[in-house]
Design a protein around this motif. Sequence first.
Motif, PDB file in Angstrom:
ATOM      1  N   GLY A   1       0.862  -1.450  -0.023  1.00 22.99           N
ATOM      2  CA  GLY A   1      -0.424   0.345  -0.109  1.00 22.99           C
ATOM      3  C   GLY A   1       0.733   1.494   0.382  1.00 22.99           C
ATOM      4  N   ARG A   2       2.166   1.160   0.360  1.00 29.34           N
ATOM      5  CA  ARG A   2       3.244   1.879   0.017  1.00 29.34           C
ATOM      6  C   ARG A   2       4.457   2.625  -1.140  1.00 29.34           C
ATOM      7  N   THR A   3       3.533   1.455  -1.485  1.00 25.91           N
ATOM      8  CA  THR A   3       4.701   1.483  -2.655  1.00 25.91           C
ATOM      9  C   THR A   3       4.230   2.180  -3.638  1.00 25.91           C
ATOM     10  N   ASP A   4       5.229   2.979  -4.464  1.00 32.17           N
ATOM     11  CA  ASP A   4       5.607   4.009  -5.768  1.00 32.17           C
ATOM     12  C   ASP A   4       6.365   3.581  -6.652  1.00 32.17           C
ATOM     13  N   HIS A   5       7.163   2.107  -6.661  1.00 33.62           N
ATOM     14  CA  HIS A   5       8.140   1.486  -7.578  1.00 33.62           C
ATOM     15  C   HIS A   5       8.084   0.456  -7.721  1.00 33.62           C
ATOM     16  N   ILE A   6       8.552  -0.185  -8.504  1.00 37.40           N
ATOM     17  CA  ILE A   6       8.086  -1.793  -8.309  1.00 37.40           C
ATOM     18  C   ILE A   6       9.936  -2.303  -9.497  1.00 37.40           C
ATOM     19  N   HIS A   7      10.489  -3.124  -8.661  1.00 30.54           N
ATOM     20  CA  HIS A   7      11.715  -3.551  -8.726  1.00 30.54           C
ATOM     21  C   HIS A   7      11.268  -5.042  -9.182  1.00 30.54           C
ATOM     22  N   ALA A   8      11.269  -5.759 -10.865  1.00 27.79           N
ATOM     23  CA  ALA A   8      10.361  -6.542 -11.041  1.00 27.79           C
ATOM     24  C   ALA A   8      11.711  -7.660 -11.464  1.00 27.79           C
ATOM     25  N   ARG A   9      12.398  -8.125 -10.339  1.00 31.04           N
ATOM     26  CA  ARG A   9      13.434  -9.501  -9.866  1.00 31.04           C
ATOM     27  C   ARG A   9      12.699 -10.628  -9.394  1.00 31.04           C
ATOM     28  N   VAL A  10      13.455 -11.775 -10.016  1.00 33.10           N
ATOM     29  CA  VAL A  10      12.600 -12.756  -9.199  1.00 33.10           C
ATOM     30  C   VAL A  10      13.150 -13.422  -8.181  1.00 33.10           C
ATOM     31  N   GLY A  11      13.216 -13.493  -6.682  1.00 36.50           N
ATOM     32  CA  GLY A  11      13.716 -13.993  -6.011  1.00 36.50           C
ATOM     33  C   GLY A  11      13.784 -15.448  -5.662  1.00 36.50           C
ATOM     34  N   PHE A  12      14.256 -15.827  -4.369  1.00 35.74           N
ATOM     35  CA  PHE A  12      13.365 -17.202  -3.716  1.00 35.74           C
ATOM     36  C   PHE A  12      14.023 -17.378  -1.910  1.00 35.74           C
ATOM     37  N   THR A  13      13.352 -18.647  -1.692  1.00 37.93           N
ATOM     38  CA  THR A  13      13.752 -18.313   0.143  1.00 37.93           C
ATOM     39  C   THR A  13      15.712 -18.325   0.094  1.00 37.93           C
ATOM     40  N   GLN A  14      16.178 -18.193  -0.790  1.00 40.06           N
ATOM     41  CA  GLN A  14      17.583 -18.995  -0.499  1.00 40.06           C
ATOM     42  C   GLN A  14      18.545 -18.508  -1.435  1.00 40.06           C
ATOM     43  N   GLY A  15      18.198 -16.611  -2.311  1.00 35.60           N
ATOM     44  CA  GLY A  15      18.828 -16.478  -2.692  1.00 35.60           C
ATOM     45  C   GLY A  15      17.686 -14.731  -3.380  1.00 35.60           C
ATOM     46  N   PRO A  16      18.232 -14.110  -3.676  1.00 38.87           N
ATOM     47  CA  PRO A  16      17.406 -12.560  -4.804  1.00 38.87           C
ATOM     48  C   PRO A  16      17.118 -13.060  -5.903  1.00 38.87           C
ATOM     49  N   GLN A  17      17.595 -13.746  -6.627  1.00 38.31           N
ATOM     50  CA  GLN A  17      17.544 -14.167  -8.338  1.00 38.31           C
ATOM     51  C   GLN A  17      17.578 -15.537  -8.493  1.00 38.31           C
ATOM     52  N   VAL A  18      16.701 -15.935  -9.168  1.00 37.76           N
ATOM     53  CA  VAL A  18      16.358 -17.349  -9.795  1.00 37.76           C
ATOM     54  C   VAL A  18      17.349 -17.319 -10.437  1.00 37.76           C
ATOM     55  N   ASN A  19      17.871 -18.336 -11.126  1.00 38.46           N
ATOM     56  CA  ASN A  19      18.574 -17.836 -12.299  1.00 38.46           C
ATOM     57  C   ASN A  19      17.903 -17.502 -13.655  1.00 38.46           C
ATOM     58  N   ASP A  20      16.738 -18.292 -13.539  1.00 36.82           N
ATOM     59  CA  ASP A  20      16.040 -18.432 -15.126  1.00 36.82           C
ATOM     60  C   ASP A  20      14.434 -17.912 -14.546  1.00 36.82           C
ATOM     61  N   PRO A  21      13.953 -16.621 -14.860  1.00 29.63           N
ATOM     62  CA  PRO A  21      12.404 -16.572 -14.629  1.00 29.63           C
ATOM     63  C   PRO A  21      12.036 -17.215 -15.295  1.00 29.63           C
ATOM     64  N   GLN A  22      11.653 -18.317 -16.853  1.00 30.72           N
ATOM     65  CA  GLN A  22      11.039 -18.430 -17.205  1.00 30.72           C
ATOM     66  C   GLN A  22      11.259 -20.141 -17.263  1.00 30.72           C
ATOM     67  N   ALA A  23      12.206 -20.607 -16.382  1.00 29.67           N
ATOM     68  CA  ALA A  23      12.345 -21.979 -16.237  1.00 29.67           C
ATOM     69  C   ALA A  23      10.940 -22.353 -15.515  1.00 29.67           C
ATOM     70  N   PRO A  24      10.589 -24.097 -15.342  1.00 25.76           N
ATOM     71  CA  PRO A  24       9.152 -23.919 -14.740  1.00 25.76           C
ATOM     72  C   PRO A  24       9.754 -24.240 -13.760  1.00 25.76           C
TER      73      PRO A  24
END
Length: 272
Positions: free
Chosen positions: A178-201
Amino acid sequence: MNLLFFCPRWGSEHLSWNDFFAKVKHAGYDGVEMSLPEDEAEGKIISDGLREHQLRFIGQHWETTDSDLDVHAEAFARRLRRLANAQPLFINTQTGKDHFTFAQNESLISLAATLAKQTGIPIVHETHRGKFSFASHITKQYLEALPSLRLTLDVSHWCTVAETFLHDQPEALALAIGRTDHIHARVGFTQGPQVNDPQAPEWKEALDFHLSCWDRVVEDKKRRGVNTVTITPEFGAPPYLPLHPYTLTPLADQWASNVFMMELLKKRYQEF
């Protein structure tokens, strides 16, 4: 709703400014999000290039790291003023330190608010590891205490810190959205801030969680009558981007991941 997508400079530092801006424009971005160099001559090359390629600009601050608060505050203010002088749409800042006290971090947030008022350039604070906003439950305390505090939401960091997709922290997540003005669209996971490929199933759960957060931000803006949503797909270069051992070749293409995310979200939100 007007969707604006911004390309990070991160990972493209090997390109000349002209080649970078041309590549950004060709890919379909509306602008760039980045810091600015101290060198005034290079700064003019950047401003001329942005104008020539008709690209918008979001200022990005991340460099201030000193543990001495006085030194930190001086550098923080200097960098924010330099960015504000370039007349960006707004400034996104990674603010403070995770080990500073609440009062110390609050003083930096207050300093940013003062500079925003003086310059007329809005300043929003990115949720980021190592900063005041490193975890959802901690950021909640700042949001509750500081009603004017606005965020750039990069929820990938919070997943890593909490080692969950925040299912057990719905109040903190809802307040931040509710207080967000801008989005950084990176996909992280529970063990790191970036998955290797967001298209991977195998990363579907992670992608779906992040999409659900961004959906809620867009829906909240629509409900409040905000007509513009700004998004920076921000899959990063190494070491964010995992590498094969020994050869150090990337497991995925950073540029392609960011373009994929932009195109996915353009299609997803075209009817909002």
